[in-house]
Design a protein around this motif. Structure first.
Motif, mmCIF file in Angstrom:
data_model
loop_
_atom_site.group_PDB
_atom_site.id
_atom_site.type_symbol
_atom_site.label_atom_id
_atom_site.label_comp_id
_atom_site.label_asym_id
_atom_site.label_seq_id
_atom_site.Cartn_x
_atom_site.Cartn_y
_atom_site.Cartn_z
ATOM 1 N N UNK A 76 0.772 -1.153 -0.044
ATOM 2 C CA UNK A 76 0.047 0.024 0.013
ATOM 3 C C UNK A 76 0.694 1.356 0.039
ATOM 4 N N UNK A 77 2.142 1.232 -0.467
ATOM 5 C CA UNK A 77 2.814 2.364 -0.438
ATOM 6 C C UNK A 77 2.934 2.983 -1.902
ATOM 7 N N UNK A 78 3.343 4.231 -1.822
ATOM 8 C CA UNK A 78 3.365 4.826 -3.220
ATOM 9 C C UNK A 78 4.569 4.109 -4.021
ATOM 10 N N UNK A 79 4.613 4.296 -5.372
ATOM 11 C CA UNK A 79 5.435 4.062 -6.045
ATOM 12 C C UNK A 79 6.858 4.390 -5.784
ATOM 13 N N UNK A 80 7.817 3.692 -5.606
ATOM 14 C CA UNK A 80 9.228 4.238 -5.494
ATOM 15 C C UNK A 80 9.981 5.132 -6.676
ATOM 16 N N UNK A 81 10.675 5.867 -6.430
ATOM 17 C CA UNK A 81 11.248 6.668 -7.164
ATOM 18 C C UNK A 81 12.634 6.098 -7.873
ATOM 19 N N UNK A 82 12.926 6.350 -8.836
ATOM 20 C CA UNK A 82 14.268 6.108 -9.604
ATOM 21 C C UNK A 82 14.589 7.370 -10.206
ATOM 22 N N UNK A 83 15.922 7.946 -9.771
ATOM 23 C CA UNK A 83 16.597 9.105 -10.289
ATOM 24 C C UNK A 83 17.502 8.480 -11.312
ATOM 25 N N UNK A 84 17.509 8.580 -12.606
ATOM 26 C CA UNK A 84 18.411 8.255 -13.654
ATOM 27 C C UNK A 84 18.605 9.362 -14.692
ATOM 28 N N UNK A 85 19.922 10.278 -14.616
ATOM 29 C CA UNK A 85 19.866 11.119 -15.393
ATOM 30 C C UNK A 85 20.826 10.621 -16.576
ATOM 31 N N UNK A 86 21.319 9.399 -16.582
ATOM 32 C CA UNK A 86 21.952 8.447 -17.830
ATOM 33 C C UNK A 86 20.977 8.086 -18.516
ATOM 34 N N UNK A 87 20.843 8.928 -19.980
ATOM 35 C CA UNK A 87 19.798 8.308 -20.911
ATOM 36 C C UNK A 87 19.949 6.662 -21.219
ATOM 37 N N UNK A 88 21.377 5.996 -21.139
ATOM 38 C CA UNK A 88 21.361 4.693 -21.538
ATOM 39 C C UNK A 88 20.891 3.763 -20.523
ATOM 40 N N UNK A 89 20.974 4.235 -19.132
ATOM 41 C CA UNK A 89 20.230 3.352 -18.107
ATOM 42 C C UNK A 89 18.741 3.787 -18.130
ATOM 43 N N UNK A 90 18.290 4.707 -18.293
ATOM 44 C CA UNK A 90 16.916 5.076 -18.436
ATOM 45 C C UNK A 90 16.275 4.317 -19.367
ATOM 46 N N UNK A 91 16.994 4.209 -20.638
ATOM 47 C CA UNK A 91 16.479 3.514 -21.606
ATOM 48 C C UNK A 91 16.358 1.861 -21.396
ATOM 49 N N UNK A 92 17.364 1.438 -20.710
ATOM 50 C CA UNK A 92 17.190 0.128 -20.126
ATOM 51 C C UNK A 92 15.858 -0.103 -19.352
ATOM 52 N N UNK A 93 15.879 0.963 -18.323
ATOM 53 C CA UNK A 93 14.621 0.875 -17.409
ATOM 54 C C UNK A 93 13.337 0.561 -17.993
ATOM 55 N N UNK A 94 13.202 1.576 -18.966
ATOM 56 C CA UNK A 94 12.151 1.624 -19.722
ATOM 57 C C UNK A 94 11.701 0.324 -20.499
ATOM 58 N N UNK A 95 12.808 -0.378 -20.910
ATOM 59 C CA UNK A 95 12.611 -1.490 -22.000
ATOM 60 C C UNK A 95 12.265 -2.658 -21.066
ATOM 61 N N UNK A 96 12.608 -2.512 -19.833
ATOM 62 C CA UNK A 96 12.151 -3.722 -18.969
ATOM 63 C C UNK A 96 10.883 -3.288 -18.108
ATOM 64 N N UNK A 97 10.226 -2.212 -18.499
ATOM 65 C CA UNK A 97 8.882 -2.073 -17.916
ATOM 66 C C UNK A 97 8.789 -1.364 -16.654
ATOM 67 N N UNK A 98 10.134 -0.831 -16.169
ATOM 68 C CA UNK A 98 9.971 -0.112 -14.931
ATOM 69 C C UNK A 98 9.009 0.988 -14.961
ATOM 70 N N UNK A 99 8.395 1.767 -15.895
ATOM 71 C CA UNK A 99 7.699 2.779 -15.809
ATOM 72 C C UNK A 99 6.489 2.188 -15.050
ATOM 73 N N UNK A 100 6.184 1.131 -15.371
ATOM 74 C CA UNK A 100 4.741 0.555 -14.608
ATOM 75 C C UNK A 100 4.829 0.497 -13.319
ATOM 76 N N UNK A 101 5.949 0.301 -12.547
ATOM 77 C CA UNK A 101 6.104 0.209 -11.135
ATOM 78 C C UNK A 101 6.996 1.150 -10.266
#
Length: 164
Positions: A76-101
């Protein structure tokens, strides 16, 4: 590449995890133990993961982070936050479906002086194997591409070795 390390802090139940360098399997027990420690705290309120200094991150570590987000939602907690200023890491996170959680932002934290490095906790071959299996099962649950990408690995890890 700089081997990975994990720095942590908490303030009144709000946790910060900073992953630095090349974050690999060697940190899986450390990451998982800290997740359990956070959720067992009576005052847990949320968590932010800082990937600003992360040079690379493997699928096992990603799976453990996804596990963290899923546990937060289940409790029942809010979604955790990820801080990712590196576009390559962010792209990896997006491709893995992390934006859902996760809430994913390109921000960096400028004040991280309260962070302390956690010692790497090693585990037995069986413990590590079980963490790898669990992490990849979590990733498979995030999207169909992950399911296809990690199916063979999960099947191989679930099949007992003939010598055992």
């Amino acid at each position: 590449m700089q081997s990975g390390k994990m720095l942590v802090a908490d303030h009144q139940g709000t946790y910060m995890i900073k992953l630095i360098g090349d974050v690999r399997l060697t940190l899986c027990n450390t990451i998982d133990d800290y997740i359990e420690q956070m959720f067992s705290a009576d005052n847990f309120a949320g968590v932010t993961i800082d990937l600003a200094e992360t040079l690379g991150i493997d699928s096992t570590s990603l799976g453990l982070l996804a596990k963290l987000a899923i546990q937060a939602k289940q409790r029942g907690f809010d979604r955790p936050t990820i801080l990712s200023p590196n576009p390559d890491i962010t792209r990896l996170l997006q491709s893995m479906g992390f934006a859902k959680v996760f809430n994913i932002y390109s921000d960096e934290i400028t004040n991280a002086e309260d962070l302390k490095e956690l010692p790497v906790r090693c585990g037995s071959e069986t413990q590590v194997r079980n963490k790898v299996l669990e992490a990849h099962k979590v990733l498979m649950g995030l999207n169909e591409q992950n399911r296809a990408d990690f199916h063979d690995l999960v099947c191989a890890l679930e099949t007992p070795k003939a010598s055992q």
